[in-house]
Design a protein around this motif. Structure first.
Motif, PDB file in Angstrom:
ATOM      1  N   LEU A  83      50.962  53.526  66.839  1.00 11.10           N
ATOM      2  CA  LEU A  83      50.225  54.086  68.591  1.00 11.10           C
ATOM      3  C   LEU A  83      48.476  54.022  67.905  1.00 11.10           C
ATOM      4  O   LEU A  83      47.878  53.707  68.083  1.00 11.10           O
ATOM      5  CB  LEU A  83      50.846  55.412  69.162  1.00 11.10           C
ATOM      6  CG  LEU A  83      49.705  56.097  70.164  1.00 11.10           C
ATOM      7  CD1 LEU A  83      49.937  55.733  71.077  1.00 11.10           C
ATOM      8  CD2 LEU A  83      50.492  57.227  70.523  1.00 11.10           C
ATOM      9  N   SER A  92      46.764  53.027  75.810  1.00 11.42           N
ATOM     10  CA  SER A  92      47.938  53.753  76.659  1.00 11.42           C
ATOM     11  C   SER A  92      49.008  52.676  77.295  1.00 11.42           C
ATOM     12  O   SER A  92      49.880  53.232  77.152  1.00 11.42           O
ATOM     13  CB  SER A  92      46.860  53.424  77.526  1.00 11.42           C
ATOM     14  OG  SER A  92      45.703  54.083  77.738  1.00 11.42           O
ATOM     15  N   TYR A  94      51.126  51.314  75.009  1.00 10.62           N
ATOM     16  CA  TYR A  94      52.257  51.178  73.918  1.00 10.62           C
ATOM     17  C   TYR A  94      52.548  53.226  74.443  1.00 10.62           C
ATOM     18  O   TYR A  94      53.911  53.300  73.968  1.00 10.62           O
ATOM     19  CB  TYR A  94      51.099  51.786  72.922  1.00 10.62           C
ATOM     20  CG  TYR A  94      52.371  51.488  71.713  1.00 10.62           C
ATOM     21  CD1 TYR A  94      52.638  50.539  70.326  1.00 10.62           C
ATOM     22  CD2 TYR A  94      52.911  52.650  71.135  1.00 10.62           C
ATOM     23  CE1 TYR A  94      54.066  51.032  70.017  1.00 10.62           C
ATOM     24  CE2 TYR A  94      53.479  53.121  69.518  1.00 10.62           C
ATOM     25  CZ  TYR A  94      53.901  51.448  69.398  1.00 10.62           C
ATOM     26  OH  TYR A  94      54.969  51.990  67.978  1.00 10.62           O
ATOM     27  N   ALA A  95      51.976  53.366  74.437  1.00 13.80           N
ATOM     28  CA  ALA A  95      51.972  55.183  75.000  1.00 13.80           C
ATOM     29  C   ALA A  95      53.272  55.226  75.794  1.00 13.80           C
ATOM     30  O   ALA A  95      54.279  55.730  76.155  1.00 13.80           O
ATOM     31  CB  ALA A  95      51.025  55.957  75.673  1.00 13.80           C
ATOM     32  N   ARG A  96      52.920  54.264  76.798  1.00 18.27           N
ATOM     33  CA  ARG A  96      54.472  54.203  78.048  1.00 18.27           C
ATOM     34  C   ARG A  96      55.665  53.507  77.359  1.00 18.27           C
ATOM     35  O   ARG A  96      56.483  53.651  77.948  1.00 18.27           O
ATOM     36  CB  ARG A  96      53.541  53.624  78.945  1.00 18.27           C
ATOM     37  CG  ARG A  96      52.808  54.025  80.164  1.00 18.27           C
ATOM     38  CD  ARG A  96      52.017  53.430  81.769  1.00 18.27           C
ATOM     39  NE  ARG A  96      52.107  52.143  81.479  1.00 18.27           N
ATOM     40  CZ  ARG A  96      51.128  51.233  81.523  1.00 18.27           C
ATOM     41  NH1 ARG A  96      50.180  52.671  80.993  1.00 18.27           N
ATOM     42  NH2 ARG A  96      51.098  50.638  81.956  1.00 18.27           N
TER      43      ARG A  96
END
Length: 211
Positions: A83, A92, A94-96
């Motif tokens: 991340l 953002s 990737y974080a989801r």
């Protein structure tokens, strides 16, 4: 001379469906697989092609809660590092993404490739020793399709440290870590890869060059 089976149009259509509906599953139901199902699917890997008929794949089924916790901790560490390598909108996105099924998947196993195997007598790997690892991946793909044909989902967790995995699973140091896999019944069926749905990447035609 013995003739091989004839695969008719209906079978080929179903085979195409199997290819299209094979997904890298990330969300699993807690429902256990039928008794012996995982062992049977792992056994089907022996059908996969391998260099020199070496069958170098080695499966480590992970049932111990302590080892599963250690694998999850390794994933979380590596995922945080991944991340941090992204920025802006890509970070953002990737974080989801839910990139592991390590909590819900009822069955989990690791695949290693054994370069020291004497089976196959070294045929085909003198100039390309990496064919041992390629062979292990072929076994994974064979197993993946067999599982999907039974409505069983499989997810490849690649965001892991190979050295940590070798240590956690007490694998021989001469084995090469290929990947960690979660297996179970998916919570939903999707023909389109999740990464395409989320806009991370899109499938493209094969690159074909004629010389």
């Amino acid at each position: 001379m013995t003739s091989g089976p004839e695969f008719l149009d209906g079978f080929r259509a179903e085979l195409l469906n199997l290819f299209l509906w094979r997904r890298d599953v990330r969300r699993f139901k807690p429902t256990p697989l039928p008794e012996g199902a995982l062992e049977r699917l792992l056994g089907l890997a022996s059908i996969a092609p391998s260099v020199g008929l070496s069958q170098p794949w080695r499966f480590v089924v992970v049932q111990s809660p302590e080892r599963r916790d250690a694998v999850r901790a390794s994933f979380e560490q590596c995922n945080a590092q991944a991340l941090a390598s992204f920025s802006g909108e890509r970070a953002s996105l990737y974080a989801r993404l839910k990139l592991a099924g390590l909590t819900e998947a009822p069955c989990q196993f690791a695949v290693f490739a054994d370069r020291t195997t004497e089976q196959g007598h070294g045929l085909g790997r003198l100039t390309m020793p990496a064919t041992i690892e390629y062979s292990a991946v072929m076994a994974v793909h064979t197993l993946w399709l067999a599982a999907r044909a039974e409505g069983i989902g499989m997810g490849w967790v690649s965001i892991l440290d190979p050295l940590q995995m070798t240590r956690i699973l007490e694998a021989p140091p001469e084995w090469t870590f290929i990947g960690y896999f979660c297996v179970g019944y998916p919570t939903e069926e999707q023909c389109t890869p999740v990464l395409e749905q989320e806009g991370w990447e899109f499938r493209r035609p094969s690159t074909i060059i004629t010389r």
